[in-house]
Design an enzyme around this catalytic site. Structure first.
Site, PDB file in Angstrom:
ATOM      1  N   HIS A 137      30.066  31.600  30.812  1.00 56.76           N
ATOM      2  CA  HIS A 137      29.769  32.851  31.522  1.00 56.76           C
ATOM      3  C   HIS A 137      28.258  32.864  31.794  1.00 56.76           C
ATOM      4  CE1 HIS A 137      29.245  37.249  31.935  1.00 56.76           C
ATOM      5  NE2 HIS A 137      30.535  37.323  32.158  1.00 56.76           N
ATOM      6  N   ASP A 214      30.264  31.978  21.640  1.00 55.00           N
ATOM      7  CA  ASP A 214      30.474  33.198  22.404  1.00 55.00           C
ATOM      8  C   ASP A 214      31.954  33.553  22.274  1.00 55.00           C
ATOM      9  OD1 ASP A 214      31.083  35.092  24.298  1.00 55.00           O
ATOM     10  OD2 ASP A 214      30.332  33.937  26.011  1.00 55.00           O
ATOM     11  N   GLN A 217      35.845  36.596  24.523  1.00 53.18           N
ATOM     12  CA  GLN A 217      37.241  36.574  24.997  1.00 53.18           C
ATOM     13  C   GLN A 217      38.211  36.182  23.886  1.00 53.18           C
ATOM     14  OE1 GLN A 217      38.176  37.588  27.934  1.00 53.18           O
ATOM     15  NE2 GLN A 217      36.168  37.771  28.878  1.00 53.18           N
ATOM     16  N   LYS A 240      35.787  44.644  24.907  1.00 52.17           N
ATOM     17  CA  LYS A 240      36.870  43.707  25.214  1.00 52.17           C
ATOM     18  C   LYS A 240      37.903  43.669  24.090  1.00 52.17           C
ATOM     19  CE  LYS A 240      33.975  40.625  27.998  1.00 52.17           C
ATOM     20  NZ  LYS A 240      34.191  41.030  29.381  1.00 52.17           N
ATOM     21  N   CYS A 378      31.548  35.903  37.095  1.00 48.64           N
ATOM     22  CA  CYS A 378      30.296  35.547  36.414  1.00 48.64           C
ATOM     23  C   CYS A 378      30.319  34.121  35.900  1.00 48.64           C
ATOM     24  CB  CYS A 378      29.967  36.511  35.274  1.00 48.64           C
ATOM     25  SG  CYS A 378      29.476  38.129  35.864  1.00 48.64           S
TER      26      CYS A 378
END
Lengths: 420, 151
Positions: A137, A214, A217, A240, A378
């Site tokens: 991202h 990261d 998600q 999220k 993104c």
């Protein structure tokens, strides 16, 4: 409190996954859009919020609002207790060692920027390298570009294959003594790929290189255990995972966080201030300057409880079913091409239609009440890798159903009809 | 007519499928590039201008149906127009897609452009419709830099 949650989780787990009951917890799912029932398939961008999260936000402001830390009055103590109890909840949620390793930030993006600024920038110089992947991202690209600009270091990018999987051999070959940091996404937001981060972390550590994951998600879809993964840093966003926007988490190993200077200066991050010398506060407060998003933290705690009450294992099974049903369903549509076909994949279906631009797809199926995202998500380098300007992306969460996927598929067929 | 039908009118779908003047203009003396980084839409507008009159106009590039149809209709209206008249069309189109004029009331003045009357109901698509027109403005002014919708 915790015992209750545990009991609820075990009761639910014994029953069949009751998606209708879960949907009833999310008031927005009752609304209509363009005269049709809302079909919300944009969960990789942000998830909807259950009543318990919305109520926690409003209850905090109605009953407990006060500034945290150092207050001797009743409300300040209540607000502080709630704020800090969520830190413990988050620690347990990702199985960190201590609460001191949990830093409240605005979101995954701020977590990455904090590490880039306070950890990596001080340890890197001209000719050194930072390794990321081609599927990152923008939030896991641009902070590293800034570090490279400031230090003369170079950004190295691990390529991905046509399925959208990381080239693990290329990655391991890249881990030379010049590499000072690795920052990799757990689950790709535009492709759905689940990366083999356990192996990637191990290889980096074998070369003495720290790793940031990261997890934006990942956390609402799969069990995350930061000690088992052995990552050095892990970031994710509350919104999220059914929590509010504007609140996120940075996990860092205590030793790393101890060694890092503050990211921002201000109130709450100090022990004492004189004009001659300021002594910084202990972890994690050193990184929490200013009045934080207290209500957001409290509501994030409710979101963590909610996920626990449904069960990540059950959520994972439900979403795997949705992914395979959606993949099979859209594959029957002429001229549709799925972008991102990794063997290990989360419930994200990015796709293209021959001769129809994703924005036209998005507008037309919006008229059926279906919310999907269209654009580059993104991740412009991913679009470049596949030679496409954009994709249409349906991303699923615990409250989605097979019926909603049927409505999506009908919507796509209608797109083809408009353009026939 | 539903909102969706008013956006994807036959004129727009036809121009998307078979765009007019969709080619490079070999003897162009004005050109400009336009880019919408949000969706990757990218067009080049070519003009041959003599004594302040647009003798020929064409375009190349790719993007969504709204942007391509808009570029196509635009190119078909430019031949024989003065630069001032072309600038007037740009303003007229911009007013139409941002909802400042009513496509029904101004049908005569709008002509073929009336097909874009539904765009104003879709704020997210206004930039798609406008891209070619911004690019045209740059071509008339003979600016060689890339026009972006995100400036």
């Amino acid at each position: 409190m915790k015992t209750t949650i545990g009991n609820v989780a075990s009761v639910v787990a014994e029953q069949e996954y009751d998606v209708r009951r879960i949907r009833a917890d999310f008031p927005i799912l009752n609304r209509s859009v363009n005269g049709r029932p809302l079909v919300y398939l944009d969960n990789a961008a942000t998830t909807q919020k259950p009543n318990c999260v919305i109520d926690a936000l409003s209850r905090y402001y109605r009953e407990d609002n006060s500034n945290i830390h150092r207050g001797v009055h009743y409300l300040s103590q209540r607000a502080t207790d709630q704020y800090e109890s969520v830190r413990e909840k988050i620690r347990a949620f990702i199985n960190a060692g201590t609460e001191q390793e949990i830093v409240f930030v605005r979101g995954a993006t701020e977590g990455i920027n904090l590490v880039a600024h306070s950890y990596v920038r001080r340890r890197i110089g001209e000719g050194d390298e930072i390794v990321i992947s081609e599927m990152e991202h923008h939030s896991n690209i641009v902070p590293w570009q800034l570090v490279c600009e400031q230090t003369g270091a170079n950004l190295r990018v691990v390529p991905i294959n046509d399925a959208g999987e990381i080239d693990i051999d290329a990655y391991e070959r890249m881990l030379t003594p010049r590499v000072k940091f690795v920052s990799i996404v757990y689950v790709s937001n535009s492709l759905g790929t689940i990366n083999p981060i356990r192996r990637m972390i191990r290889s980096a550590h074998a070369a003495g290189i720290p790793v940031l994951i990261d997890g934006a998600q990942a956390v609402s879809h799969m069990d995350v255990d930061v000690r088992d993964l052995d990552c050095d840093f892990f970031v994710f966003s509350g919104h999220k995972m059914f929590g509010p926007t504007g609140i996120g988490i940075l996990y860092g190993k205590a030793g790393h966080l101890e060694s890092m200077p503050p990211y921002q200066g201000g109130g709450d991050m100090i022990k004492s201030v004189t004009f001659e010398k300021t002594i910084y506060n202990d972890l994690p407060y050193k990184f929490e300057a200013g009045t934080p998003n207290i209500a957001g933290v409290v509501a994030l705690g409710a979101a963590v409880d909610y996920i626990a009450s449904v069960g990540l294992k059950e959520i994972g099974e439900h979403e795997r079913d949705l992914l395979s049903y959606a993949t099979e369903s859209v594959r029957t549509i002429d001229g549709l091409r799925i972008i991102g076909t990794a063997r290990e994949k989360s419930a994200v279906v990015s796709f293209m239609l021959e001769n129809v631009h994703p924005h036209d797809i998005g507008t037309i199926i919006d008229s059926f009440g279906v919310a999907i995202r269209t654009g580059h998500h993104c991740t412009q380098p991913v679009m470049k890798r596949f030679g496409i300007p954009a994709t249409a992306r349906a991303s699923f969460a615990l409250y989605n159903t097979r019926e909603e996927i049927d409505i999506l598929t009908d919507g796509i067929r209608n797109v083809l009809k408009v353009f026939s | 007519m539903t909102d969706l039908d008013s956006l994807y009118q036959d004129v727009i779908l036809d121009h998307n499928k078979s765009p007019h003047n969709f080619r490079k203009l070999g003897d162009a003396n004005r050109r400009a590039d336009g880019y919408n980084p949000l969706c990757g839409d990218h067009y080049t507008v070519y003009l041959r201008v003599r004594d302040g009159i647009i003798e020929e106009a064409s375009f190349e590039g790719s993007g969504c149906a709204i942007s391509k149809a808009s570029a196509s209709v635009m190119s078909s209206l430019l031949k024989g127009k003065s630069e001032d008249e072309a600038n007037g069309l740009i303003d007229l189109f911009q007013n139409l897609v941002t909802g400042r004029i009513d496509p029904m009331e101004d049908a005569d003045r709008l002509g073929k452009l009336a097909a874009f009357g539904g765009v104003s109901e879709y704020p997210a698509r206004v930039k798609c419709a406008s891209l070619a027109w911004h690019t045209l403005r740059a071509a008339i002014e003979n600016r060689n830099d890339v026009v972006s919708t995100e400036e």
